[in-house]
Design a protein around this motif. Structure first.
Motif, PDB file in Angstrom:
ATOM      1  N   UNK A 103       0.830  -1.212   0.000  1.00  0.00           N
ATOM      2  CA  UNK A 103       0.000   0.000   0.000  1.00  0.00           C
ATOM      3  C   UNK A 103       0.863   1.260   0.000  1.00  0.00           C
ATOM      4  N   UNK A 104       1.948   1.233   0.757  1.00  0.00           N
ATOM      5  CA  UNK A 104       2.826   2.399   0.819  1.00  0.00           C
ATOM      6  C   UNK A 104       3.528   2.614  -0.518  1.00  0.00           C
ATOM      7  N   UNK A 105       3.945   1.539  -1.155  1.00  0.00           N
ATOM      8  CA  UNK A 105       4.554   1.657  -2.479  1.00  0.00           C
ATOM      9  C   UNK A 105       3.542   2.187  -3.490  1.00  0.00           C
ATOM     10  N   UNK A 106       2.307   1.724  -3.396  1.00  0.00           N
ATOM     11  CA  UNK A 106       1.250   2.219  -4.284  1.00  0.00           C
ATOM     12  C   UNK A 106       1.100   3.726  -4.114  1.00  0.00           C
ATOM     13  N   UNK A 107       1.099   4.176  -2.868  1.00  0.00           N
ATOM     14  CA  UNK A 107       0.976   5.611  -2.597  1.00  0.00           C
ATOM     15  C   UNK A 107       2.147   6.379  -3.199  1.00  0.00           C
ATOM     16  N   UNK A 108       3.350   5.882  -2.978  1.00  0.00           N
ATOM     17  CA  UNK A 108       4.529   6.557  -3.511  1.00  0.00           C
ATOM     18  C   UNK A 108       4.539   6.601  -5.026  1.00  0.00           C
ATOM     19  N   UNK A 109       4.197   5.493  -5.648  1.00  0.00           N
ATOM     20  CA  UNK A 109       4.167   5.453  -7.111  1.00  0.00           C
ATOM     21  C   UNK A 109       3.078   6.366  -7.668  1.00  0.00           C
ATOM     22  N   UNK A 110       1.947   6.393  -6.977  1.00  0.00           N
ATOM     23  CA  UNK A 110       0.852   7.253  -7.432  1.00  0.00           C
ATOM     24  C   UNK A 110       1.237   8.726  -7.326  1.00  0.00           C
ATOM     25  N   UNK A 111       1.838   9.101  -6.218  1.00  0.00           N
ATOM     26  CA  UNK A 111       2.276  10.495  -6.043  1.00  0.00           C
ATOM     27  C   UNK A 111       3.344  10.847  -7.079  1.00  0.00           C
ATOM     28  N   UNK A 112       4.259   9.937  -7.319  1.00  0.00           N
ATOM     29  CA  UNK A 112       5.305  10.168  -8.323  1.00  0.00           C
ATOM     30  C   UNK A 112       4.693  10.315  -9.703  1.00  0.00           C
ATOM     31  N   UNK A 113       3.699   9.467 -10.008  1.00  0.00           N
ATOM     32  CA  UNK A 113       3.041   9.528 -11.312  1.00  0.00           C
ATOM     33  C   UNK A 113       2.343  10.877 -11.490  1.00  0.00           C
ATOM     34  N   UNK A 114       1.667  11.342 -10.443  1.00  0.00           N
ATOM     35  CA  UNK A 114       1.001  12.650 -10.510  1.00  0.00           C
ATOM     36  C   UNK A 114       2.032  13.757 -10.766  1.00  0.00           C
ATOM     37  N   UNK A 115       3.141  13.703 -10.047  1.00  0.00           N
ATOM     38  CA  UNK A 115       4.192  14.715 -10.232  1.00  0.00           C
ATOM     39  C   UNK A 115       4.764  14.659 -11.648  1.00  0.00           C
ATOM     40  N   UNK A 116       4.945  13.464 -12.172  1.00  0.00           N
ATOM     41  CA  UNK A 116       5.478  13.309 -13.530  1.00  0.00           C
ATOM     42  C   UNK A 116       4.519  13.874 -14.565  1.00  0.00           C
ATOM     43  N   UNK A 117       3.232  13.606 -14.394  1.00  0.00           N
ATOM     44  CA  UNK A 117       2.219  14.118 -15.325  1.00  0.00           C
ATOM     45  C   UNK A 117       2.248  15.642 -15.322  1.00  0.00           C
ATOM     46  N   UNK A 118       2.281  16.219 -14.135  1.00  0.00           N
ATOM     47  CA  UNK A 118       2.283  17.678 -14.029  1.00  0.00           C
ATOM     48  C   UNK A 118       3.578  18.282 -14.576  1.00  0.00           C
ATOM     49  N   UNK A 119       4.704  17.624 -14.319  1.00  0.00           N
ATOM     50  CA  UNK A 119       5.993  18.134 -14.783  1.00  0.00           C
ATOM     51  C   UNK A 119       6.124  18.048 -16.303  1.00  0.00           C
ATOM     52  N   UNK A 120       5.413  17.102 -16.920  1.00  0.00           N
ATOM     53  CA  UNK A 120       5.492  16.919 -18.365  1.00  0.00           C
ATOM     54  C   UNK A 120       4.712  17.965 -19.145  1.00  0.00           C
ATOM     55  N   UNK A 121       3.933  18.780 -18.476  1.00  0.00           N
ATOM     56  CA  UNK A 121       3.112  19.775 -19.175  1.00  0.00           C
ATOM     57  C   UNK A 121       3.997  20.921 -19.647  1.00  0.00           C
ATOM     58  N   UNK A 122       4.011  21.133 -20.943  1.00  0.00           N
ATOM     59  CA  UNK A 122       4.838  22.189 -21.528  1.00  0.00           C
ATOM     60  C   UNK A 122       4.086  23.511 -21.592  1.00  0.00           C
ATOM     61  N   UNK A 123       2.764  23.427 -21.671  1.00  0.00           N
ATOM     62  CA  UNK A 123       1.932  24.618 -21.795  1.00  0.00           C
ATOM     63  C   UNK A 123       1.281  24.887 -20.447  1.00  0.00           C
ATOM     64  N   UNK A 124       1.755  25.904 -19.760  1.00  0.00           N
ATOM     65  CA  UNK A 124       1.251  26.191 -18.422  1.00  0.00           C
ATOM     66  C   UNK A 124       0.092  27.182 -18.438  1.00  0.00           C
ATOM     67  N   UNK A 125      -0.383  27.530 -19.626  1.00  0.00           N
ATOM     68  CA  UNK A 125      -1.539  28.429 -19.717  1.00  0.00           C
ATOM     69  C   UNK A 125      -2.783  27.658 -19.308  1.00  0.00           C
ATOM     70  N   UNK A 126      -3.694  28.290 -18.574  1.00  0.00           N
ATOM     71  CA  UNK A 126      -4.909  27.590 -18.184  1.00  0.00           C
ATOM     72  C   UNK A 126      -5.745  27.228 -19.409  1.00  0.00           C
TER      73      UNK A 126
END
Length: 130
Positions: A103-126
């Protein structure tokens, strides 16, 4: 109100949040390392491409999904830790710890995945609503 009640209330609220997602929302795919390792090279490439396409299509929704998944997993770990019994056998305790690690690994991987998705965004305009 004690800690356990607060955790249970938080889990109930997170369940509502997950359940109130857009009705037309497609599932947010995630192929973990174990599943990917069981696939041949072509299937791995297709799975990773499907993940990336979905994340790029709706990065905010995808990131929210993974943030909620991480929060739920960590609250469930906390709940088990607060409820654990001193009367468990060594085998039961070992089984419980292994489950908590998953469960803890799932949480860590999920948080990392969210951060990766957000970091991959090149267009920061709403994005305009629509």
């Amino acid at each position: 109100m004690d800690t356990m009640q607060n955790i249970e209330r938080a889990l109930a609220e997170l369940d509502l949040a997950v359940g109130s997602a857009k009705p037309d929302r497609r599932a947010v795919p995630f192929y973990g390392p174990t599943l990917l390792a069981s696939m041949n090279e072509k299937d791995q490439a297709m799975a990773l491409h499907a993940e990336q396409a979905r994340y790029q299509e709706d990065p905010e929704e995808s990131a929210v999904h993974f943030c909620l998944t991480a929060a739920i997993s960590l609250l469930e770990v906390s709940q088990v830790l607060l409820k654990q019994s001193a009367a468990m056998t060594p085998q039961e305790r070992e089984r419980q710890w292994k489950t908590l690690v998953v469960y803890t690994k799932t949480a860590g991987r999920s948080a990392y995945r969210a951060a990766s998705i957000l970091a991959d965004q090149k267009d920061y305009e709403p994005v305009p609503p629509g």
